[in-house]
Design a protein around this motif. Structure first.
Motif, mmCIF file in Angstrom:
data_model
loop_
_atom_site.group_PDB
_atom_site.id
_atom_site.type_symbol
_atom_site.label_atom_id
_atom_site.label_comp_id
_atom_site.label_asym_id
_atom_site.label_seq_id
_atom_site.Cartn_x
_atom_site.Cartn_y
_atom_site.Cartn_z
ATOM 1 N N PRO A 127 0.833 -1.204 0.000
ATOM 2 C CA PRO A 127 0.000 0.000 0.000
ATOM 3 C C PRO A 127 0.867 1.254 0.000
ATOM 4 N N PRO A 128 0.335 2.295 -0.536
ATOM 5 C CA PRO A 128 1.109 3.535 -0.506
ATOM 6 C C PRO A 128 1.323 3.997 0.935
ATOM 7 N N VAL A 129 2.392 4.677 1.124
ATOM 8 C CA VAL A 129 2.713 5.206 2.459
ATOM 9 C C VAL A 129 2.764 6.722 2.352
ATOM 10 N N GLN A 130 1.901 7.352 3.095
ATOM 11 C CA GLN A 130 1.880 8.813 3.099
ATOM 12 C C GLN A 130 2.794 9.327 4.202
ATOM 13 N N TRP A 131 3.071 10.600 4.133
ATOM 14 C CA TRP A 131 3.905 11.198 5.188
ATOM 15 C C TRP A 131 3.264 10.990 6.550
ATOM 16 N N ALA A 132 1.950 11.036 6.587
ATOM 17 C CA ALA A 132 1.260 10.916 7.866
ATOM 18 C C ALA A 132 1.397 9.527 8.450
ATOM 19 N N ASP A 133 1.730 8.554 7.617
ATOM 20 C CA ASP A 133 1.866 7.196 8.130
ATOM 21 C C ASP A 133 3.173 7.000 8.886
ATOM 22 N N VAL A 134 4.051 7.916 8.738
ATOM 23 C CA VAL A 134 5.320 7.849 9.471
ATOM 24 C C VAL A 134 5.160 8.730 10.705
ATOM 25 N N ALA A 135 5.129 8.091 11.847
ATOM 26 C CA ALA A 135 4.924 8.850 13.085
ATOM 27 C C ALA A 135 6.195 9.612 13.441
ATOM 28 N N GLY A 136 6.001 10.822 13.885
ATOM 29 C CA GLY A 136 7.159 11.640 14.281
ATOM 30 C C GLY A 136 8.038 11.971 13.087
ATOM 31 N N GLN A 137 9.327 12.068 13.347
ATOM 32 C CA GLN A 137 10.327 12.341 12.296
ATOM 33 C C GLN A 137 9.973 13.585 11.473
ATOM 34 N N SER A 138 9.441 14.577 12.126
ATOM 35 C CA SER A 138 8.954 15.741 11.378
ATOM 36 C C SER A 138 10.070 16.424 10.595
ATOM 37 N N ALA A 139 11.185 16.646 11.263
ATOM 38 C CA ALA A 139 12.270 17.361 10.592
ATOM 39 C C ALA A 139 12.810 16.547 9.430
ATOM 40 N N LEU A 140 12.919 15.250 9.647
ATOM 41 C CA LEU A 140 13.446 14.403 8.578
ATOM 42 C C LEU A 140 12.489 14.375 7.386
ATOM 43 N N LYS A 141 11.229 14.295 7.666
ATOM 44 C CA LYS A 141 10.259 14.281 6.567
ATOM 45 C C LYS A 141 10.305 15.591 5.788
ATOM 46 N N ALA A 142 10.445 16.662 6.526
ATOM 47 C CA ALA A 142 10.527 17.960 5.844
ATOM 48 C C ALA A 142 11.777 18.027 4.965
ATOM 49 N N ALA A 143 12.868 17.522 5.493
ATOM 50 C CA ALA A 143 14.105 17.567 4.705
ATOM 51 C C ALA A 143 13.997 16.693 3.471
ATOM 52 N N LEU A 144 13.421 15.534 3.645
ATOM 53 C CA LEU A 144 13.275 14.645 2.483
ATOM 54 C C LEU A 144 12.366 15.268 1.434
ATOM 55 N N GLU A 145 11.344 15.885 1.902
ATOM 56 C CA GLU A 145 10.398 16.477 0.956
ATOM 57 C C GLU A 145 11.042 17.634 0.188
ATOM 58 N N GLU A 146 11.759 18.464 0.930
ATOM 59 C CA GLU A 146 12.298 19.666 0.289
ATOM 60 C C GLU A 146 13.563 19.410 -0.509
ATOM 61 N N GLU A 147 14.350 18.471 -0.053
ATOM 62 C CA GLU A 147 15.632 18.279 -0.726
ATOM 63 C C GLU A 147 15.625 17.150 -1.725
ATOM 64 N N LEU A 148 14.578 16.351 -1.669
ATOM 65 C CA LEU A 148 14.567 15.198 -2.569
ATOM 66 C C LEU A 148 13.307 15.161 -3.428
ATOM 67 N N VAL A 149 12.182 15.172 -2.777
ATOM 68 C CA VAL A 149 10.941 14.962 -3.529
ATOM 69 C C VAL A 149 10.652 16.149 -4.444
ATOM 70 N N TRP A 150 10.688 17.318 -3.888
ATOM 71 C CA TRP A 150 10.361 18.487 -4.717
ATOM 72 C C TRP A 150 11.359 18.684 -5.849
ATOM 73 N N PRO A 151 12.632 18.621 -5.595
ATOM 74 C CA PRO A 151 13.551 18.795 -6.730
ATOM 75 C C PRO A 151 13.378 17.732 -7.802
ATOM 76 N N LEU A 152 13.016 16.515 -7.376
ATOM 77 C CA LEU A 152 12.854 15.469 -8.387
ATOM 78 C C LEU A 152 11.584 15.672 -9.203
ATOM 79 N N LEU A 153 10.558 16.168 -8.557
ATOM 80 C CA LEU A 153 9.302 16.362 -9.278
ATOM 81 C C LEU A 153 9.299 17.641 -10.104
ATOM 82 N N ARG A 154 10.106 18.565 -9.686
ATOM 83 C CA ARG A 154 10.097 19.860 -10.368
ATOM 84 C C ARG A 154 10.859 19.739 -11.692
ATOM 85 N N PRO A 155 10.289 20.278 -12.723
ATOM 86 C CA PRO A 155 11.043 20.268 -13.986
ATOM 87 C C PRO A 155 12.326 21.060 -13.823
ATOM 88 N N PRO A 156 13.338 20.713 -14.568
ATOM 89 C CA PRO A 156 14.589 21.459 -14.437
ATOM 90 C C PRO A 156 14.375 22.930 -14.752
#
Ligand SMILES: Nc1ncnc2c1ncn2[C@@H]1O[C@H](COP(=O)(O)OP(=O)(O)OP(=O)(O)O)[C@@H](O)[C@H]1O
Ligand SMILES: [Mg+2]
Length: 670
Positions: free
Chosen positions: A406-435
C-alpha cells in the motif's frame, strides 16, 4: 513739559560716538503733560494706525512724579541701547517704535506676522522681570525697562543676532518648535560671545509658566529665516492641537512606528554569509522549526491490509513523466490512500493531549504541472530488454522485487517531522520539479538512511516512492549476498536495469552494509565493486527517473567510496514520546485495544528507547501472550506490561551515540 528722547538722552549719558545711531532715529516729541496729541504727532503716526503703533499716549493729566518716571524710563531704555557692549543690528532696523512697545515703526517690512502684544508688558508682575534680572537676556533686553516692556528682550540673547528662545524653554522650543528665525545655536562664526552679564542664568519661570504653559506665544513659522540663517533647516510645521494655546506649535509628531520587522529566521543573513553549506544546514534548521507544525496536522491512522489489487505501484508505467523523470503520484493514488485509511481510528479519538493537538488529514501533495516534454529515454518505458542483463535475473527481479504494498503517506510515518521535511524539500520536490533551465544541476538521485534497526528507514523509503509516484523495487543486502558474489552481482545489475526500465522508480536497498562487509575468510567485500558500478550507471548523468534509497543500521561499515555515492545521508532516529504514542495506538487499534490516556502515557513512558519495529513486536507479544485472537477479549494494559519484560530495546545508548557522531561527521543534517 515737552521733551524729546534726544533731549532726555543728552541729559543722561550723551557722548559724541552715540550721535550716529541716534541721528537715524526719527524724532518723536511727546507732550507727556498733555491729554491730547498735538497735530504734529498725529501727522507722524505710522500708516498702520493706532493699533499698530501702540503709542503711549497720555490721556489724562499726569503728575510730576509720573512725568519723572516716564522720563527715567525712556532714558534708561536708550541708555540700555547705547550701553550695550556688543554689536547689534542698526537701530533703525528695529524702528523707533520697537523700543517703545514692541510695535514696528519702520517702513521696511518685518519678516513675520504682526506681534499681537498688548500694551501691557507680559513681564509685568513676573518675578523675572525685575530690573536687573533682565529676563536672561542681554543686549537690548539688558535694560530693565526694555526687558520689562518688550518681548524683543528675548531676541537680545541670541548670539546670531536674531530672536532666540529663552533657556528655560530650550527643551520645549529648541527643537522642532522653533521657527528658523529663532536660531537657537550659538555659532561663534556669527557673533562674538555674549558678555558675562548675558550669561546670567535666567530666573526660573513662575509657577504655571513651564513649557506646557508657555509665556512666549510665538506663532510657529512666524519668524522667517533671517539673512545668513538660510542654512538652517526649517522645522516641520506642527499641526495645531486643541490643547495648545493658539499660535503655539504643537510638538512635532513622533514618527510613525516602523513596521515590525519579521522575526529573523535561520535563512537570510547567516545563510548568505556562511556560504552554501551553512545555508543548507540553516535551511534544514528552519525546516526543523517549521516542520513540527507542518506535520502536526497529519493524521496517523492504522494501516489496513495490503491492497487487494496490486496496482498501487504499477509495475508497468504508462503515465506521463514529470520533472526530472519522476511523476507525481498515480492519478487517484492520494484518494485511494485516503480511502484505504479512512476506516482507521484517527489519533484525536484515541490520543491524549500529551500527543499533540488534534490532527487533521494530511494535505495532498501539491500537484505539479507536467513537464512539457518527457525527458530522456526513461520517461516512457521502452519495453526493450536492457542490454547486457541476464534475462532470467531480470525476470526474477521483476516478479519478486517489485513492491506492490500500500502507498505510504507522510502521515503514516509517526514523528520524524524534521526528517520528513528535509526529504520532501531536498529530494521529492527537486525530483518532481522540472529542471529550471537546460543544464541546471541535477537533483540528488541517491539517499542513505541510517539509524537503529526498526526505526522506520524502509518505511520512509516506501513513503518516498509514494510521494514520487514511482515504482518501488526492494532489495535486501543480506539476500543478495547470501547466494554468493557472482549471483549477487547478477541480481544487483538486474535490479538496477529493471529500475531503469520502469521510470520513475525507487530502488530500496535495505541492509546495505551486508553488501560491504568483508567475508568471514578475510576477503574483501565481493559485492562492493558491483554496487558502486551500478550506482554509477544507474544514477549517472544519463540515468533519469531512478532514485536509489540505501538503508543501514551500521553506517560505519561504509567506506568513503560508497559514502560519496550517496548524495544525501539522513539519520533516522528512534521515535520520541509522541511518536511512540502514535505507533502504539496504531498497533493496539489493530488488536482492538483502547487504553486509557493514563495507561497509554505510562506505556509510552515505559517504552523509551524502543524503535517503531520493537513497539510493533511488543504489541504482538502481548497479544500472543493473551492468546489473542482466539481469546475474545480486548488486550489490556496488564498484557502489555507483561510483554514489556520480554521485548526490550535493542539499541544501546552507546550505539545511539555512535549514530549521532556519524551523523555529525557525514550526515546531511536535518
Ligand atoms: N515512525 C514510524 N511510524 C510508524 N511505524 C513505524 C515507524 N518506525 C517504524 N515503524 C514500523 O516499524 C516496523 C519496522 O520499520 P522499518 O522496517 O521501516 O525499520 P527499518 O529502520 O528499516 O529497520 P531495519 O534496520 O531492521 O531494516 C515497520 O512495521 C514500520 O511500520
Ligand atoms: Mg528495514
Amino acid at each position: 513739559m515737552l521733551l524729546s528722547p534726544h533731549e532726555a538722552l543728552s541729559k543722561m549719558h550723551w557722548t559724541p560716538e552715540h550721535a550716529q545711531p541716534l541721528n537715524q532715529w526719527p524724532e518723536q516729541h511727546l507732550d507727556v503733560s498733555s491729554t491730547t496729541p498735538s497735530p504734529a504727532h498725529k501727522l507722524e503716526l505710522p500708516p498702520g494706525g493706532r493699533q499698530r503703533c501702540h503709542y503711549a499716549w497720555a490721556h489724562d493729566d499726569i503728575s510730576a512724579l509720573t512725568a519723572s518716571n516716564l522720563l527715567k524710563r525712556y532714558a534708561e531704555k536708550y541708555s540700555g541701547v547705547l550701553d550695550s557692549p556688543y554689536e547689534r543690528p542698526p537701530l533703525g532696523g528695529y524702528g523707533d517704535a520697537t523700543f517703545l512697545n514692541g510695535a514696528k515703526g519702520d517702513p521696511e517690512s518685518w519678516p513675520g506676522p504682526e506681534p499681537p502684544y498688548p500694551l501691557a508688558s507680559l513681564h509685568e508682575g513676573l518675578p523675572g522681570s525685575k530690573p536687573g534680572a533682565g529676563g536672561g537676556s542681554g543686549g537690548l533686553g539688558s535694560s530693565p525697562v526694555v526687558a520689562g516692556n518688550l518681548p524683543e528682550a528675548l531676541y537680545a540673547g541670541n548670539a546670531c543676532g536674531g530672536p532666540s528662545a529663552p533657556a528655560e524653554y530650550a527643551t520645549g522650543y529648541g527643537g522642532g518648535y522653533l521657527a528658523p528665525g529663532y536660531c537657537a545655536q550659538t555659532s561663534a562664526t556669527l557673533a562674538p560671545p555674549p558678555p558675562a552679564a548675558l550669561l546670567q542664568p535666567p530666573p526660573p519661570p513662575p509657577p504655571g509658566y513651564g513649557p506646557s504653559a508657555p509665556l512666549y506665544n510665538y506663532p510657529a513659522g512666524g519668524y522667517a529665516a533671517q539673512p545668513g540663517y538660510g542654512a538652517l533647516p526649517a522645522p516641520p510645521a506642527a499641526p495645531p492641537t486643541p490643547y495648545l494655546p493658539s499660535g503655539l506649535a504643537a510638538p512635532t509628531p513622533l514618527p510613525a512606528p516602523a513596521p515590525p520587522r519579521p522575526a529573523p529566521t535561520s535563512y537570510g543573513f547567516q545563510a548568505a554569509v556562511a556560504g552554501a553549506e551553512a545555508g543548507v544546514s540553516l535551511k534544514r534548521k528552519a525546516a526543523d522549526e517549521g516542520a513540527e507544525d507542518r506535520y502536526r496536522k497529519y493524521v496517523y491512522e492504522p494501516a489496513k491490509a495490503p491492497a487487494a489489487d496490486a496496482t498501487s505501484y504499477p509495475a508497468a508505467d504508462n503515465g506521463e513523466c514529470r520533472g526530472n523523470g519522476f511523476r507525481a503520484k498515480p492519478p487517484g493514488a492520494a484518494e485511494e490512500a485516503s480511502g484505504k485509511y479512512r476506516g482507521g481510528v484517527p489519533l484525536k479519538v484515541l490520543g491524549s493531549s500529551v500527543y499533540g493537538p488534534q490532527l487533521e488529514p494530511f494535505e495532498k501533495f501539491p500537484e505539479r504541472t507536467p513537464a512539457p516534454t518527457p525527458r530522456g529515454g526513461f520517461a516512457v518505458p521502452s519495453g526493450d530488454s536492457p542490454k547486457g542483463v541476464d534475462p532470467g535475473a531480470l525476470e526474477l527481479v521483476t516478479s519478486k522485487m517489485v513492491d506492490c504494498g500500500p502507498p505510504v503517506q507522510w502521515a503514516d510515518v509517526a514523528g520524524q517531522s524534521a526528517l520528513k521535511a528535509a526529504l520532501e524539500e531536498e529530494l521529492v520536490w527537486p525530483l518532481l520539479r522540472p529542471p529550471a533551465y537546460p543544464g541546471s544541476p541535477r537533483p540528488p538521485r541517491t539517499v542513505l538512511l541510517f539509524g537503529p534497526r526498526g526505526a522506520g528507514k524502509a518505511l520512509l523509503g516506501r513513503c518516498l516512492a509514494t510521494q514520487l509516484g514511482a515504482t518501488l523495487l526492494r532489495l535486501r543486502g543480506a539476500s543478495l549476498a547470501a547466494p554468493g558474489a557472482a549471483e549477487g552481482a547478477r541480481l544487483l545489475q538486474a535490479a538496477f536495469a529493471a529500475a531503469r526500465c520502469r521510470p520513475p522508480a525507487v530502488l530500496l536497498i535495505s541492509e546495505l552494509d551486508a553488501l560491504l562487509c568483508a567475508r568471514d575468510d578475510g576477503a574483501s567485500a565481493p559485492l562492493q565493486a558491483p554496487l558502486l558500478a551500478c550506482l554509477d550507471s544507474g544514477c549517472g548523468a544519463r540515468a533519469d527517473g531512478v532514485l536509489v534509497v540505501g538503508t543501514t543500521s551500521r553506517p560505519a561499515v561504509l567506506d568513503e567510496a560508497t559514502r560519496r555515492r550517496f548524495t544525501l545521508r539522513f539519520y533516522v532516529a528512534l521515535p520520541d514520546s509522541p511518536a511512540r504514542g502514535q505507533i502504539l495506538q496504531r498497533a493496539l487499534a489493530q488488536q482492538g485495544c483502547a487504553l486509557s490516556e493514563r495507561e497509554l502515557a505510562a506505556l509510552v513512558q515505559g517504552t523509551q528507547g524502543y524503535s517503531g519495529g520493537e513497539l510493533g513486536q511488543l504489541c504482538q507479544q502481548a497479544a500472543a501472550a493473551a492468546g489473542l485472537p482466539g481469546l475474545q477479549r480486548p488486550l489490556s494494559y496488564k498484557d502489555l506490561e507483561a510483554a514489556l519484560a520480554k521485548v526490550g530495546p535493542r539499541a544501546s545508548p552507546k550505539e545511539l551515540d555512535s549514530f549521532v557522531e556519524w551523523d555529525k561527521m557525514y550526515g546531511s543534517g536535518h
